[in-house]
Design a protein around this motif. Structure first.
Motif, PDB file in Angstrom:
ATOM      1  N   LYS A   1      10.256 -17.330  13.625  1.00  0.00           N
ATOM      2  CA  LYS A   1      10.734 -17.396  12.240  1.00  0.00           C
ATOM      3  C   LYS A   1       9.725 -18.145  11.374  1.00  0.00           C
ATOM      4  O   LYS A   1       9.376 -17.699  10.278  1.00  0.00           O
ATOM      5  CB  LYS A   1      12.098 -18.100  12.204  1.00  0.00           C
ATOM      6  CG  LYS A   1      12.717 -18.091  10.823  1.00  0.00           C
ATOM      7  CD  LYS A   1      13.780 -19.159  10.651  1.00  0.00           C
ATOM      8  CE  LYS A   1      14.012 -19.433   9.187  1.00  0.00           C
ATOM      9  NZ  LYS A   1      13.396 -20.624   8.694  1.00  0.00           N
ATOM     10  N   LEU A   2       9.242 -19.278  11.905  1.00  0.00           N
ATOM     11  CA  LEU A   2       8.278 -20.063  11.146  1.00  0.00           C
ATOM     12  C   LEU A   2       7.030 -19.250  10.847  1.00  0.00           C
ATOM     13  O   LEU A   2       6.511 -19.255   9.737  1.00  0.00           O
ATOM     14  CB  LEU A   2       7.872 -21.316  11.933  1.00  0.00           C
ATOM     15  CG  LEU A   2       8.753 -22.549  11.826  1.00  0.00           C
ATOM     16  CD1 LEU A   2       8.187 -23.647  12.698  1.00  0.00           C
ATOM     17  CD2 LEU A   2       8.825 -23.026  10.395  1.00  0.00           C
ATOM     18  N   LEU A   3       6.574 -18.528  11.870  1.00  0.00           N
ATOM     19  CA  LEU A   3       5.302 -17.838  11.710  1.00  0.00           C
ATOM     20  C   LEU A   3       5.421 -16.631  10.790  1.00  0.00           C
ATOM     21  O   LEU A   3       4.518 -16.341  10.024  1.00  0.00           O
ATOM     22  CB  LEU A   3       4.756 -17.398  13.077  1.00  0.00           C
ATOM     23  CG  LEU A   3       4.192 -18.531  13.938  1.00  0.00           C
ATOM     24  CD1 LEU A   3       3.685 -17.973  15.265  1.00  0.00           C
ATOM     25  CD2 LEU A   3       3.047 -19.242  13.222  1.00  0.00           C
TER      26      LEU A   3
ATOM     27  N   SER B   1       8.989 -17.383   7.219  1.00  0.00           N
ATOM     28  CA  SER B   1       9.167 -18.528   6.312  1.00  0.00           C
ATOM     29  C   SER B   1       8.122 -18.471   5.226  1.00  0.00           C
ATOM     30  O   SER B   1       6.934 -18.492   5.495  1.00  0.00           O
ATOM     31  CB  SER B   1       9.034 -19.830   7.087  1.00  0.00           C
ATOM     32  OG  SER B   1      10.065 -19.896   8.033  1.00  0.00           O
ATOM     33  N   LYS B   2       8.580 -18.398   3.997  1.00  0.00           N
ATOM     34  CA  LYS B   2       7.644 -18.340   2.882  1.00  0.00           C
ATOM     35  C   LYS B   2       7.437 -19.729   2.330  1.00  0.00           C
ATOM     36  O   LYS B   2       8.387 -20.506   2.198  1.00  0.00           O
ATOM     37  CB  LYS B   2       8.203 -17.421   1.791  1.00  0.00           C
ATOM     38  CG  LYS B   2       7.816 -15.984   1.980  1.00  0.00           C
ATOM     39  CD  LYS B   2       7.416 -15.392   0.619  1.00  0.00           C
ATOM     40  CE  LYS B   2       6.822 -14.024   0.753  1.00  0.00           C
ATOM     41  NZ  LYS B   2       7.556 -13.031  -0.048  1.00  0.00           N
ATOM     42  N   GLN B   3       6.180 -19.991   1.977  1.00  0.00           N
ATOM     43  CA  GLN B   3       5.866 -21.285   1.374  1.00  0.00           C
ATOM     44  C   GLN B   3       6.568 -21.424   0.029  1.00  0.00           C
ATOM     45  O   GLN B   3       6.589 -20.495  -0.762  1.00  0.00           O
ATOM     46  CB  GLN B   3       4.347 -21.348   1.187  1.00  0.00           C
ATOM     47  CG  GLN B   3       3.837 -22.653   0.669  1.00  0.00           C
ATOM     48  CD  GLN B   3       2.309 -22.665   0.695  1.00  0.00           C
ATOM     49  OE1 GLN B   3       1.682 -21.921   1.428  1.00  0.00           O
ATOM     50  NE2 GLN B   3       1.733 -23.523  -0.123  1.00  0.00           N
ATOM     51  N   TYR B   4       7.164 -22.567  -0.231  1.00  0.00           N
ATOM     52  CA  TYR B   4       7.724 -22.787  -1.569  1.00  0.00           C
ATOM     53  C   TYR B   4       7.596 -24.247  -1.963  1.00  0.00           C
ATOM     54  O   TYR B   4       7.560 -25.128  -1.117  1.00  0.00           O
ATOM     55  CB  TYR B   4       9.186 -22.327  -1.632  1.00  0.00           C
ATOM     56  CG  TYR B   4      10.163 -23.191  -0.848  1.00  0.00           C
ATOM     57  CD1 TYR B   4      10.450 -22.913   0.484  1.00  0.00           C
ATOM     58  CD2 TYR B   4      10.806 -24.270  -1.448  1.00  0.00           C
ATOM     59  CE1 TYR B   4      11.335 -23.687   1.201  1.00  0.00           C
ATOM     60  CE2 TYR B   4      11.708 -25.047  -0.732  1.00  0.00           C
ATOM     61  CZ  TYR B   4      11.964 -24.742   0.601  1.00  0.00           C
ATOM     62  OH  TYR B   4      12.835 -25.516   1.294  1.00  0.00           O
ATOM     63  N   ALA B   5       7.538 -24.461  -3.254  1.00  0.00           N
ATOM     64  CA  ALA B   5       7.444 -25.843  -3.752  1.00  0.00           C
ATOM     65  C   ALA B   5       8.860 -26.364  -3.933  1.00  0.00           C
ATOM     66  O   ALA B   5       9.758 -25.617  -4.309  1.00  0.00           O
ATOM     67  CB  ALA B   5       6.704 -25.859  -5.078  1.00  0.00           C
ATOM     68  N   PRO B   6       9.075 -27.645  -3.641  1.00  0.00           N
ATOM     69  CA  PRO B   6      10.421 -28.188  -3.818  1.00  0.00           C
ATOM     70  C   PRO B   6      10.835 -28.126  -5.285  1.00  0.00           C
ATOM     71  O   PRO B   6      10.023 -28.304  -6.185  1.00  0.00           O
ATOM     72  CB  PRO B   6      10.287 -29.631  -3.359  1.00  0.00           C
ATOM     73  CG  PRO B   6       8.830 -29.930  -3.443  1.00  0.00           C
ATOM     74  CD  PRO B   6       8.114 -28.645  -3.208  1.00  0.00           C
TER      75      PRO B   6
END
Lengths: 153, 482
Positions: B41-43, B46-51
């Protein structure tokens, strides 16, 4: 990192774990530590693997989730004083390559340790606890959360 | 087959381990499958997002609406005491021996112009000729295009004057000692400091971040007690003692009390307990000693006994800036570590030549120092005769602190009384000033006083007149005893 140059970021924690060569260095350090444990005559293979896992988890826990602020001494004037190292990585963005890498490494070590301990239940409990210590604080849901005010100040 | 020592555990074959994997308990495999799914899932998912910002748009707008800007300047009434004082204290012309305040000429007992160098025509002429050659500013710090020949000449001259190996020039008297102390003493070091030192030393102590141990003003027994304590502590932890530097910081002639430090005893203690000695001589340089070298000459002690002497050129020398002098290797350290030296524009060249000229004048005519001391003693004697007042300090000190003999509980009342005396004296032609402090910042706040400074050029008549006028002012203001 270019600390002190005109265009630098004032907090190296934002980026240094993603800089060139850091990941391979990290893996090499873990491997060397593991081989050193393996070469201790008293320790069985299982013990060496469990120790590698536990020591790795505890050290990364303290380095990434207990230490706050900027231990590398920078001119950022305490802006990150309330944030752990993990929360500062990549300016707090979630699921960045660095953060994924740092999450996957302890899981891989856990799986290897499980295999080399012949799926022993006592080793399993200890290793799983250590893994939890290392991996649970990395969850995006726990960003900035201080359970029971532990390490709040 | 060779026997394997018993402490070496048996090694496992890969075959055994694969067998163990095949027989692994299901809960264990379940956890591992979950973890591997997590890695996937991580690889891949999971999409990068800013808090997200903690505040919603609505909250932000509320905060902005709530905010009341403070006025850029405080609202001051026209009759504010500070404004009034500023109007009242307007000075015309040069503050020399006489000073014109408003439209009244007064004898100047307020500025620290001990030798009359400020306003001296020879010094002025020298400064003006330098001004014509170099202009006003030096345009940079010493290490960055701000060094001119006159700075080097002045440093050389000061080193020669003080019989030391080297001198370093600062552009602000206050910053001299305040930079010199933190250049040497750092976090973890120990400073033994007299608790009557002036404000610039106190700021230097703060900037050093060292551990400060205060001893009672000029109390050598107290100092020795602290030094003994320290040496015992050092014996307990020799590793720590090895990396701890120990300093004593004293003033030669104390600005706040007008007395002189007991230098011979300090030097004795310095060698006995292996402490470095820093002395701030702003008010004794050009004042004490036969040729004006300061406290060392006053006690007939070699300047080499003191690790660092710092002094301001703003008092007796009548210029601006300050200097430190001592051994070459001690002083050179400041050229990269003295913050006031590195990061502040160097002394304007004309002030450097003015200081050189002042030093020359002192060398040519050491008689002015004799005059100054005689005047100091005369003033001291006269002032001590005033009833209801008390003069603090040595008779030969050019700074006298005139305190009320009976102090009130309320500090402000005393200050008001003293201010009234000063005002009264000024009406009659003597300019006086109160010793002023940043009261909340001082380590140990001295009692309120009128700070009388003595000029070497005062004649006997002027001294008599001054003393009479101050005495009259005191009598007029102080309550009569029944």
């Amino acid at each position: 990192m270019n600390i002190g140059t005109a265009t630098s970021d004032d907090n190296p924690t934002h980026s240094y774990l993603g800089s060139r060569g850091i990941w391979i260095t990290y893996v090499l350090i873990v491997l060397i530590a593991h081989f050193m444990l393996l070469s201790v005559p008293f320790l069985t293979v299982a013990m060496a693997w469990s120790l590698t896992n536990v020591i790795h988890c505890v050290i990364t826990y303290f380095m990434l989730h207990v230490t706050k602020g900027t231990p590398w001494g920078t001119p950022e004037q305490g802006k990150a004083r309330m944030l752990t190292q993990w929360e500062q990585i990549d300016c707090g963005q979630q699921f960045t390559p660095t953060k994924k890498f740092l999450t996957i490494v302890p899981i891989v070590i856990f799986c290897l340790a499980s295999f080399y301990t012949k799926y022993d239940s006592l080793h399993f409990i200890v290793n799983l606890a250590a893994l939890g210590l290392s991996v649970i604080p990395k969850l995006p849901q726990l960003h900035g959360v201080r359970i029971f005010n532990i390490n709040k100040w | 087959m060779a026997t394997v020592p018993s402490f070496i555990p048996e090694s496992w074959e890969m075959y055994d381990m694969i067998q163990a994997f095949l027989q692994a308990p299901s809960y264990h495999l379940f956890v591992e499958v979950l973890l591997i799914l997590w890695i996937f899932k991580l690889l891949f998912f999971s999409k990068q997002y800013a808090p997200e910002s903690v505040l919603t748009e609505k909250e932000k707008e509320e905060l902005i609406a709530e905010w009341q800007p403070e006025p850029l300047t405080p609202d001051v009434p026209d009759d504010h005491p500070v404004l009034q004082t500023m109007e009242k204290n307007m000075i015309h012309g040069k503050p020399g021996k006489y000073v014109i305040i408003g439209d009244k000429t007064c004898i100047n007992m307020a500025t620290l112009n001990f030798l009359g160098m400020a306003g001296n025509p020879v010094v002025e002429a020298e400064a003006i000729s330098t001004l014509k050659k170099y202009g006003v500013g030096s345009c940079g710090p010493r290490g960055f295009y701000g060094t001119m020949d006159v700075h080097l000449h002045l440093e050389e001259k000061l080193a020669k004057f003080m019989n030391s190996e080297e001198a370093i020039l600062y552009s602000y008297g206050f910053a001299t000692i305040a930079s010199a102390i933190p250049a040497y003493s750092k976090r973890g070091d120990v400073i033994f400091c007299d608790d009557g030192v002036c404000f610039s030393i106190q700021k230097g102590l703060v900037a050093s971040r060292s551990k400060i141990k205060w001893f009672k003003h000029n109390d050598m027994d107290d100092l020795e007690r602290l030094l003994k304590e320290q040496s015992q502590e050092d014996k307990k932890n020799p590793k720590k003692a090895k990396v701890t530097r120990r300093f004593m910081v004293v003033e030669g002639l104390y600005l706040n009390t007008g007395d002189i430090c007991p230098l011979p005893k300090l030097i004795e203690l310095k060698w006995k307990y292996k402490v470095r000695l820093f002395m701030e001589e702003s008010f004794s340089f050009g004042v004490l000693g036969d040729t004006g070298k300061g406290v060392t000459e006053h006690f007939n002690v070699s300047g080499d006994e003191i690790d660092l002497i710092a002094a301001s050129l703003e008092n007796a020398i009548g210029s601006s800036g300050g200097f430190c002098c001592g051994k070459k290797y001690v002083i050179d350290h400041q050229r990269l570590s003295g913050l006031g030296y590195c990061f502040s524009a160097s002394l304007p060249p004309m002030l450097a030549t003015a200081a050189i000229q002042s030093l020359k004048l002192i060398e040519e005519d050491p008689n002015m120092l004799v005059n100054l001391r005689e005047n100091c003693e005369k003033v001291h004697e006269k002032l001590s005769q005033i009833e209801g007042m008390m003069v603090v300090g040595e008779p030969i000190a050019p700074i006298k602190h005139l305190r009320l003999a009976d102090l009130d509980m309320e500090r402000n009342l005393d200050i008001n009384t003293l201010q009234k005396i000063a005002d009264h004296a000024r009406e009659n032609g003597v300019a006086l000033t109160l010793a002023r402090f940043l009261e909340s910042e001082e380590h140990k706040l001295p009692a309120p006083s009128i700070r009388v400074s003595v000029n070497s050029q005062l004649t006997d008549e002027e001294i008599n007149k001054t003393a009479d006028l101050i005495s009259q002012a005191c009598q007029a203001v102080l309550p009569k005893e029944a």
